[in-house]
Design an enzyme around this catalytic site. Structure first.
Site, mmCIF file in Angstrom:
data_model
loop_
_atom_site.group_PDB
_atom_site.id
_atom_site.type_symbol
_atom_site.label_atom_id
_atom_site.label_comp_id
_atom_site.label_asym_id
_atom_site.label_seq_id
_atom_site.Cartn_x
_atom_site.Cartn_y
_atom_site.Cartn_z
ATOM 1 N N LYS A 54 18.583 -3.723 -20.307
ATOM 2 C CA LYS A 54 17.720 -3.972 -19.151
ATOM 3 C C LYS A 54 17.930 -2.811 -18.164
ATOM 4 O O LYS A 54 18.769 -1.946 -18.376
ATOM 5 C CB LYS A 54 18.079 -5.304 -18.496
ATOM 6 N N GLY B 10 18.669 13.031 -14.349
ATOM 7 C CA GLY B 10 20.080 12.879 -14.012
ATOM 8 C C GLY B 10 20.577 11.541 -14.507
ATOM 9 O O GLY B 10 21.746 11.189 -14.366
ATOM 10 N N THR B 11 19.656 10.807 -15.116
ATOM 11 C CA THR B 11 19.971 9.475 -15.609
ATOM 12 C C THR B 11 20.722 9.523 -16.928
ATOM 13 O O THR B 11 21.293 8.526 -17.345
ATOM 14 C CB THR B 11 18.660 8.712 -15.800
ATOM 15 N N GLY C 132 14.975 12.368 -8.736
ATOM 16 C CA GLY C 132 13.628 11.848 -8.529
ATOM 17 C C GLY C 132 13.630 10.683 -7.551
ATOM 18 O O GLY C 132 13.047 10.745 -6.491
ATOM 19 N N GLU D 264 18.122 1.317 -10.587
ATOM 20 C CA GLU D 264 17.615 0.772 -9.320
ATOM 21 C C GLU D 264 18.433 -0.437 -8.887
ATOM 22 O O GLU D 264 18.730 -0.622 -7.711
ATOM 23 C CB GLU D 264 16.147 0.342 -9.478
ATOM 24 N N PRO E 44 28.602 3.740 -21.391
ATOM 25 C CA PRO E 44 29.299 3.273 -20.189
ATOM 26 C C PRO E 44 29.622 4.388 -19.199
ATOM 27 O O PRO E 44 29.748 4.134 -18.011
ATOM 28 C CB PRO E 44 30.596 2.656 -20.734
#
Lengths: 331, 736, 183
Positions: free
Chosen positions: B699, B465-466, B236, B703, B630
């Site tokens: 957090k 894909g995160t 995305g 990005e 992780p």
């Protein structure tokens, strides 16, 4: 893609005969360039003739005299993997390996490689932008448009495109011959005369006539072939066409150059042989950078930059120096 | 053992490595037909005439242009996350041409090849106007745009006075080019209407519910009649967060031809049918004392927007909160209206552009003051957000800088440019710091505990894909006290509890919080049942005395326990269902300023003769709060770094100045990094649990990792060559 | 010359028999249909992806006669009699291929859209190295190459025909190196 018919050729004579009488027919081998051109509507053949099944055209023959003959249907990856090619003509193997990707090299034929059309973005645009190569008389969008990737040698106001083949650059340095079968039989075209300069007819890339079928590429043994290198400079590390490339082969006498063969890619509508530089390099020491530079400069007096590619004139000369140095390390 | 914090492999891995994961374009709908678009070949003017007769005679199902496509409702302004319209100008509504590649006609046919071929038969004549492009001339006429996301301008203290009085000053202009997301998966929509007027969409979207709201509004369809699904998204990066014209066209086409319609963009169409990152021209002025302490920052940016929208690249946003400046900080944004489609958020929106300018300028300041770049940043670190005056919730900037530098081996760096060599190459090192906005958005989730001891998590979030499928499983498993393999996660369907857009690195903190709360609620229901239900096993104690692990509830200080399955059976229940509504106050209304932070370190090698720059190694130290997984987090980080490598060395969408169109509309013209461009990357997570950011302590990360790669590498290039490149990308001719 | 059945009638469909993942499949396609479109639209094998459709990204990589190729730049009608392997044909007896397992273990993907192509390419890369093929990363192409020479720089170069916009490259390299070592 537009609709087209597909048929298959089983012998060269018939293939030549069919295309001779049919201007709407194109040969297809690997298809890696033609299919892209068709998808972008830069080529709209009505009929395709599949030549992959023509017998006896996929060989790699290491000749007893040290030369090499490669069938036009041999795939890039097979030629690059051939130990004979790698040992005798490292710059050919390198030119192939620095081209495209592993998948494309498995598909693309040697004949098709030297037939590749320019990667000029205006020529390839699906929207049929002004381009004399695509639509003669429509103008050249790149001449005063974005032309960082375009020619510095031999261009005309009608076309400033470059030839994208890496292999052809190596073959040009080696004075290879393109063996062509046409309507009047077989003939041999020096690779340096195979591709044309654009002049007023940029729609014609090469010296082939309708019906001509490339059957092989012939490379004679050259004493400059072993100490040779193909150096390709591009923005990213892999899978990109050349900004500038150089094929260099030398014969050495001690540390000085006895004879040199040099051709550049990414700078002209054809592989650009540097004959004046070759002459000037005779007797020059590989360790004398300034002398190398001034000898090479002999071929750059005729270079003419476009708005965005002046850097190529300097870059190309540095690339040649580097290619000579690396080739020199291989003696 | 806790699942959170474990490097668990992706739960959707086996689907993805076998080709079984179904993306929007893979879903076969019975009776579906195909739409193909005709796009404007000019950038400005109007359609003088359009002849669709040949296409109509080609055996197609429908041909549409502005003459026959139904009218749509005007789009809401200003743009918002709730009504995510990619572009305010609606397709095929009038004869105007505002940008090259604007859709002007559409053909629907039973086969794709047939539709594409028929589209070539449509003849268009234009009245051509001279396009306006973003260049040195037009930027002089930049205007002040209305606000849409953040205030356009900001001023704290008196930045100019602080700079004027400074001992050391830096004033430079930096430029970033237009870029395109180029997700591997092209945007696609399949639209189906039912007889009762309900609409089902398979759509490549990062924002199911926003898309639903927007489509409802623009096409006048009741929201509850619309279902949108997106189980897997092929990347995305912000580019699929908003509704773009092709989705609206597919919906209207499906209605007109009374068949399901598939519309998938071609790679070339992705340059004009959907958004991109707009170019910026940024000016930065820094003032500092001789010790490197900033006395003022002024950061201004100009970017292009289409003639019909006021999109702003908030490049100067970064300077509001990254460093303290004793005199003050001022920022401003301007736009220029040009002939192009509307830009949109692209990883990392705003920040990755602004940081290139700010963190390059900080490096210039380091050289001007003779202070080590790490030390300079430590000197200007701050515990209070200079912009809002609020304390930061957590800010591990110091840790990022110090631990990252140690891992990298920064202390052995020779600061003089051109001082480190290796054969023909110059070797160099550069650093930059990063700050990234944190979003707090509402999200809902539902968790079901089944009689067989398994659990189901349902939330209308997305996996781009995160790793959403994987991390939500971890959150639910830990909270419910079951093994991760027992948890199934369902995402990507508007029939699930609504969640927020998967943008701004907000999913873990917000959608994750909703899953956490729903799982807690389901677990607590079970505990109550164990205390007060039929044949309750626990006859004493209260909720806090009960532990749940491996699917079994156990009363503290006893050997009394019961599995979820037995508990449900005992109560005659098929399952236990709980929903949660995570509804945090927006970040800017909270007591603390929440941001993610990092420091990154790049070693590059430069071939000084040929101008070639390649990355040698890279260390990134990140404060993204608590890390849930992780393994997937590291993958996001390497992805962000490589995204930054593309930004700084390769990527640019080139506009032909005469034709006013993007020219390099493919992967051979628009260069993204290849595998061969990328070395080993070293990732450190140094953050701690941040309770202000999220109940999960997390957090944003994705990005963040793409924010300051460009300045770190540009700073390394200066270190190598002595050349300061202020215009991206750093292509070889700039270094020869 | 032998006509590819009915080809003279331009644009009309032609029958083609291909063996896909070990099974003979009878296709009826137009000459212009790419192998990619035939796999996806005619055979429902949607694991092979269309991302650029111009041979520039590798997402559509499949094997023909054991070699990796780009199905978007291949005409289905020219593949009569060929053995084609797609991502769906890589598992054996319900067990993942070593490369597939390594991609999961090393997290060699994020969104997964390029993954089929990456894996098909990786399987072939290991075979090509075993066959002694050099690459652009090979320092001296004149010397023999063995699979033991398949270093990380070699893998990076050989996998560069497969773009990954999520940018998982280091993990992909780790997965290929691991699988090569095990094979």
């Amino acid at each position: 893609m537009h609709p087209f018919a597909l048929s298959r050729a089983d012998d060269p004579a018939t293939a030549v005969a069919i295309q001779t009488r049919d201007p709407g027919l194109a040969f297809i081998a690997g298809g890696t360039d033609l299919i892209g051109l068709m998808k972008d509507r830069a080529a709209l053949p009505e009929r395709l003739l599949d030549i992959n099944h023509l017998p006896g055209m996929s060989y790699i023959e290491a000749r007893a005299d040290g030369g090499l003959r490669i069938g036009a249907l041999a795939r890039m990856s097979d030629v690059a993997a051939s130990l004979a090619v790698r040992e005798r003509f490292p710059l050919i193997a390198e030119a192939l390996l620095f081209a495209a990707s592993g998948q494309l090299r498995n598909m693309a034929s040697i004949g098709g490689n030297i037939m590749q059309r320019t990667r000029c973005a205006y020529f390839r645009d699906e929207d049929d932008l002004p381009c004399n190569k695509r639509r003669p008389g429509s103008g050249c969008s790149a001449r005063h448009g974005l032309n960082r990737n375009h020619a510095i040698f031999g261009w005309s106001d009608a076309c400033v495109a470059t030839n994208p083949s890496d292999l052809a650059v190596a073959l040009a340095a080696l004075d290879a011959q393109v063996i062509v079968r046409g309507r009047t039989g077989e003939r041999s075209i020096p690779i340096t005369e195979f591709h044309r300069l654009p002049g007023d007819t940029p729609e014609r890339d090469n010296a082939l006539d309708r019906g001509d079928l490339i059957v092989a590429v012939d490379v004679a043994a050259r004493r400059e072939a072993r100490a040779s290198h193909y150096l390709k400079v591009r923005d990213r590390q892999s899978f990109e066409f050349a900004l500038v490339s150089a094929a260099a082969g030398i014969a050495i006498d001690g540390r000085s150059i006895a004879s040199a063969r040099l051709a550049l890619g990414g700078v002209a509508h054809k592989p650009w042989r540097l004959r004046a530089a070759e002459t000037a390099l005779r007797g020059v020491s590989l360790d004398d950078r300034d002398a190398l530079r001034s000898a090479i400069a002999a071929s750059f007096a005729e270079a003419r930059a476009l708005a965005h590619n002046a850097f190529k004139i300097e870059l190309a000369q540095r690339v040649v120096v580097r290619a000579l140095q690396v080739a020199g390390e291989r003696t | 053992m806790s699942a959170i914090g474990q490097p668990i492999s992706r739960t959707d891995g086996s689907l993805k490595v076998t080709g079984r994961a179904r993306y929007t374009g893979d879903i076969r709908v019975s009776g579906a037909v195909h739409a193909a678009l005709v796009q404007s070949t000019i950038a400005s003017g109007r359609i003088a005439s359009i002849d669709t007769s040949a296409a109509e005679e080609a055996g197609v199902l429908g041909v549409f242009s502005y003459r026959n496509l139904p009218r749509m409702n005007p789009t809401p302004k200003p743009w918002s996350h709730l009504h995510p319209h990619g572009q305010g100008y609606l397709p095929l509504q009038d004869d105007k041409i505002h940008y090259a590649g604007q859709p002007i006609a559409m053909v629907v046919a039973s086969k794709l090849d047939q539709a594409v071929q028929a589209a070539t038969l449509i003849k268009v004549h234009y009245e051509v106007a001279q396009p306006v492009v973003f260049d040195a001339d037009t930027t002089r006429a930049a205007i002040d745009p209305p606000q849409f996301l953040w205030p356009v301008a900001s001023s704290v203290g008196d930045a100019d006075k602080g700079i004027a009085a400074a001992a050391v000053k830096i004033a430079e202009t930096y430029a970033t080019p237009d870029r395109h997301h180029n997700q591997m998966e092209p945007h696609a929509t399949t639209a189906m209407w039912d007889a009762d007027g309900s609409l089902t969409l398979y759509d490549t979207t990062q924002h199911l519910y926003g898309a639903r709201e927007l489509i409802a509004m623009v096409l006048g369809i009741p929201v509850d009649k619309i279902t949108i699904m997106c189980e897997f998204l092929g990347g995305g990066f912000g580019g699929k967060a908003y509704v773009w014209p092709h989705t609206l066209l597919a919906i209207l086409a499906a209605k007109a031809v009374r068949r399901p319609v598939r519309l998938q963009l071609t790679r070339a169409q992705m340059y004009s049918m959907v958004g991109h990152q707009a170019a910026t021209i940024q000016t930065i002025a820094l003032g500092a004392d001789n010790g490197g302490k900033l006395t003022g920052i002024r950061h201004e940016s100009i970017s292009p927007a289409p003639v019909f929208d006021n999109y702003i690249e908030y490049a100067a946003l970064s300077s509001r909160s990254l460093w303290a400046a004793s005199g003050g900080i001022a920022t401003n944004h301007k736009i220029v209206h040009v002939n192009r489609n509307t830009p949109t958020a692209m990883r990392s929106p705003h920040e990755a552009l602004g940081h290139f300018a700010l963190e390059s300028a900080m490096d210039e300041l380091a050289y001007a003051t003779g202070i080590d770049p790490i030390e300079l940043r430590l000197v200007n670190d701050t515990a209070t957000d200079p912009h809002s005056g609020r304390p930061f919730s957590t800010r591990a900037m110091r840790k990022c800088l110090i631990e990252g530098a140690a891992r990298f081996g920064w202390e052995s760096r020779s600061p003089t440019p051109r001082s480190m060599r290796e054969g023909r190459h110059l070797i160099s090192e550069g650093t930059a710091a990063e700050i990234y906005t944190h979003w707090r958005w509402p999200a809902k989730a539902r968790v079901t505990i089944n009689g067989d001891g398994s659990a189901l998590v349902e939330t209308g979030s997305h996996d781009l894909g995160t790793g959403t499928y994987t991390v939500m499983r971890q959150v639910a498993a830990d909270t419910l006290g079951v093994a991760p393999e027992k948890v199934t996660v369902r995402l990507g369907d508007t029939r699930l509890p609504p969640s927020h857009a998967s943008i701004g690195s907000a999913t873990m903190a917000n959608a994750g919080a909703s899953v956490l709360l729903a799982a807690e609620s389901a677990r607590d229901k079970a505990i109550r049942l164990a205390l007060t239900g039929r044949d309750a096993p626990f006859t004493r104690g209260q909720g806090a005395d009960i532990r749940v692990a491996e699917g079994t509830l156990t009363l503290a200080h006893s050997n009394v326990s019961i599995s979820y399955g037995d508990l449900l059976a005992r109560n005659g229940l098929p399952n236990l269902v709980a929903e949660a509504d995570y509804d945090p106050v927006p970040e800017h209304e909270g007591p603390k300023a929440i941001f993610s932070f990092s420091a990154v370190f790049a070693e590059v090698r430069v071939d000084p003769e040929l101008g070639i720059v390649r990355l040698n190694r890279f260390v990134g130290a990140y404060d993204a709060g608590r890390i849930i997984n992780p393994k997937t987090a590291r993958s996001q980080a390497i992805g962000g770094i490589i995204w930054g490598v593309g930004q700084v060395l390769l990527e640019q969408s080139e506009t032909d100045p005469t034709l006013g169109r993007f020219l390099n509309r493919n992967y051979s013209g628009y260069l993204v990094p290849t595998n061969a461009d990328i070395p080993e990357l070293d990732i450190l997570f140094v953050g701690d649990f941040d309770e202000e950011a999220s109940p999960l302590g997390a957090k944003g990360l994705g990005e963040l990792t793409a924010v300051s790669v460009a300045p770190a590498i540009a700073n390394a290039v200066f270190h190598a060559t002595g050349k300061r490149i202020r215009r991206l990308p750093i292509s070889l001719e700039k270094l020869m | 010359m032998s006509e590819t059945r009915g080809a003279a009638s331009g644009g009309k469909v032609v029958p083609v028999d291909v063996t896909v993942n070990g099974e003979v499949r009878k296709l009826v396609v137009e000459p212009r249909t790419t192998l990619l479109d035939a796999l996806r639209e005619e055979l429902g094998l949607t694991g092979t992806k269309k991302a650029c459709d111009r041979g520039e990204c590798g997402a559509c990589t499949v094997h023909i006669e054991g070699r990796r190729i780009l199905s978007c730049m291949t005409l289905a009608a020219m593949q009569g009699g060929k053995q084609i392997t797609t991502i769906e044909g890589l598992e054996h007896d319900g067990r993942l291929h070593a490369v597939q397992a390594a991609f999961i273990e090393h997290d060699g993907f994020q969104c997964g859209f390029c993954t089929s192509g990456q894996i098909m390419s990786a399987v072939a890369v290991i075979e090509e190295a075993k066959a002694g093929w050099p690459s652009a990363a090979t320092v001296d192409v004149g010397k023999a190459f063995t699979v033991a020479d398949l270093s990380k720089p070699e893998i990076r170069e050989r996998m560069s025909g497969n773009l990954c916009r999520c940018s998982c490259y280091p993990n992909i390299v780790a997965a290929v190196a691991d699988a090569a070592e095990r094979s």
